[in-house]
Scaffold this motif. Structure first.
Motif, mmCIF file in Angstrom:
data_model
loop_
_atom_site.group_PDB
_atom_site.id
_atom_site.type_symbol
_atom_site.label_atom_id
_atom_site.label_comp_id
_atom_site.label_asym_id
_atom_site.label_seq_id
_atom_site.Cartn_x
_atom_site.Cartn_y
_atom_site.Cartn_z
ATOM 1 N N THR A 1 -59.874 -15.739 -12.291
ATOM 2 C CA THR A 1 -59.786 -14.500 -13.076
ATOM 3 C C THR A 1 -61.106 -13.744 -13.045
ATOM 4 N N THR B 1 -61.722 -12.221 -9.553
ATOM 5 C CA THR B 1 -60.902 -11.026 -9.341
ATOM 6 C C THR B 1 -61.466 -9.835 -10.098
ATOM 7 N N TYR B 2 -61.900 -10.075 -11.311
ATOM 8 C CA TYR B 2 -62.494 -8.999 -12.117
ATOM 9 C C TYR B 2 -63.757 -8.449 -11.464
ATOM 10 N N TYR C 1 -58.019 -18.953 -2.340
ATOM 11 C CA TYR C 1 -57.861 -17.641 -2.984
ATOM 12 C C TYR C 1 -59.070 -16.756 -2.716
ATOM 13 N N ASP C 2 -60.256 -17.344 -2.741
ATOM 14 C CA ASP C 2 -61.482 -16.585 -2.501
ATOM 15 C C ASP C 2 -61.474 -15.970 -1.104
ATOM 16 N N ILE D 1 -58.769 -12.994 -1.135
ATOM 17 C CA ILE D 1 -59.159 -11.773 -1.844
ATOM 18 C C ILE D 1 -60.378 -11.137 -1.183
ATOM 19 N N ARG E 1 -57.280 -1.215 -6.308
ATOM 20 C CA ARG E 1 -57.559 -2.350 -7.198
ATOM 21 C C ARG E 1 -56.315 -3.210 -7.383
ATOM 22 N N ILE F 1 -55.445 -7.337 -6.075
ATOM 23 C CA ILE F 1 -54.848 -8.398 -6.895
ATOM 24 C C ILE F 1 -53.541 -8.900 -6.289
ATOM 25 N N CYS G 1 -52.649 -12.640 -4.314
ATOM 26 C CA CYS G 1 -51.754 -13.506 -5.098
ATOM 27 C C CYS G 1 -50.494 -13.846 -4.312
ATOM 28 N N ILE H 1 -53.686 -18.618 -10.515
ATOM 29 C CA ILE H 1 -53.473 -17.189 -10.269
ATOM 30 C C ILE H 1 -52.614 -16.523 -11.337
ATOM 31 N N VAL I 1 -54.227 -13.346 -13.437
ATOM 32 C CA VAL I 1 -54.395 -12.077 -12.736
ATOM 33 C C VAL I 1 -53.045 -11.497 -12.325
#
Length: 389
Positions: A33, A36-37, A72-73, A76, A192, A196, A200, A226, A229
């Motif tokens: 989270t 992602t932010y 995930y890193d 994204i 943006r 996300i 995901c 996940i 987000v």
């Protein structure tokens, strides 16, 4: 909108199930989270090495928390990198890539065994072998995960929300063009959301394909990270659309009603008898109190004993053996007293009675037994009571 999204999330059955499972998954959820932010916040700004320091720290700590965070890193970061190239911000893309590469490299340098875990140990090998699994198996896994997202997180309304989001997108593209300032703001907002939703979606597809322990796929542990987000982005988009389509007087009531439907729906669809609540293990603990004057021999496959140490802590003594490596004649070394409890736990399909009888031939004084608990662990295994005759 923020309050409604937050309330609906913390009261969703998916979040409550995630927090009930006391392992690293909720910590990984926090890092995902925050990552992602930070990346969404970087969009539209000049990227410097100084502004990427928080990103470096989060990537470093998240990678050390769970390997799926690294997946995930990468996803994204790739999406964000492509957006930077699309906006012709080549130097920003380069600085961002350098920071992410250094953070991942530092994590590997801190824990070098990570490489061995990923490519040579059981979990990593299972993950790699699942990449070549059948399409039927993959479709079943994906269907189960989508069911978890739909029912436990969105109260059965996920596909309704998805259809509504598509409608909003089509409506926006087919509508009249707005002034340049608003158009640029809308493009930034869409980018943006892309940062996300695309990672995901890809993460969900990857996990459904590679997750080990396919029989446990319905517990959702590997997609817990996940859900904040995905949930926040989806409901924010839906609530924003509701705000645009409704008048000021009824807007807040429409949003509140939607949030209430999500909360109540997630409870109606959820089976609360989750195996990681360990409700069945309470009986094991009570039995260990009843037979506290008995010795316990634990025959297990792999590392299941670690999951049940508390439940068997009341026995007079505990002797553990790996069932896949243990020679039955070694049981003579245990020298049990009159009362004896034998626990057998396993993942693979075993006939526990046959396993027990194989050991009892080396313990003729304990040839009679009774079953005091079956199943024992994850719907497998059994607990037996034996007494000298």
């Amino acid at each position: 909108i923020v309050s409604a999204v937050s309330l609906a999330f913390v009261l969703s059955s998916a979040m409550l199930n995630a927090t009930a499972f006391l392992r690293m998954y909720v910590t990984a959820m926090f890092w995902v989270t925050l990552l992602t932010y930070l990346i969404a916040k970087l969009y539209g700004r000049d990227i410097t090495f100084k502004s990427c320091i928080p990103l470096f720290i989060v990537t470093y700590l998240g990678t050390l928390t769970h390997y799926h965070f690294a997946v995930y890193d990468v996803l994204i970061s790739f999406v964000f990198f492509c957006l930077l190239l699309r906006g012709r911000k080549y130097y920003d893309a380069l600085r961002f890539s350098v920071v992410q590469f250094l953070a991942g490299s530092c994590a590997f340098a801190t824990f070098p065994a990570m490489y061995d875990h990923l490519f040579h140990r059981v979990r990593g090998m299972d993950t790699l072998s699942n990449l070549s699994g059948s399409a039927v198996s993959y479709s079943q896994r994906l269907s189960l995960y989508l069911g978890i997202v739909n029912k436990q997180l969105f109260g059965g309304l996920f596909f309704v929300f998805a259809a509504f989001a598509v409608y909003l997108a089509v409506r926006r593209m087919s509508g009249k063009k707005k002034p340049d300032g608003n158009e640029a703001e809308n493009n930034a907002t869409c980018s943006r959301y892309a940062v996300i939703f695309i990672p995901c979606t890809l993460f969900l597809l990857f996990v459904a394909k590679t997750v080990p322990f396919s029989d446990w796929v319905n517990d959702g542990r590997y997609i817990h990270m996940i859900i904040p987000v995905l949930f926040a982005a989806t409901l924010s988009l839906v609530f924003e659309g509701i705000g645009r389509l409704t008048k000021d007087g009824i807007r807040k009531y429409a949003i509140a009603a939607c949030a209430l439907l999500v909360i109540t729906g997630s409870f109606c669809f959820t089976d609360w008898n989750r195996h990681y609540l360990y409700r069945a293990d309470r009986e094991t603990y009570e039995l260990s109190q009843i037979f506290s004057d008995a010795d316990c021999i634990w025959l297990q496959e792999r590392d299941l004993l670690l999951c049940s140490l508390f439940e068997v802590s009341r026995f007079k003594s505990l002797i553990w053996f790996d069932m896949t490596r243990f020679a039955p004649d070694r049981i003579r070394e245990c020298n049990p007293v009159n009362r004896l409890v034998i626990c057998i736990t396993h993942f693979s399909p075993f006939n526990t009675d046959a396993v027990l009888n194989n050991y009892l031939q080396y313990m003729p004084e304990h040839e009679r037994y009774s079953v005091i608990k079956r199943p024992m662990f994850f719907d497998q295994g059994a607990m037996y009571f034996l007494e000298k005759h």
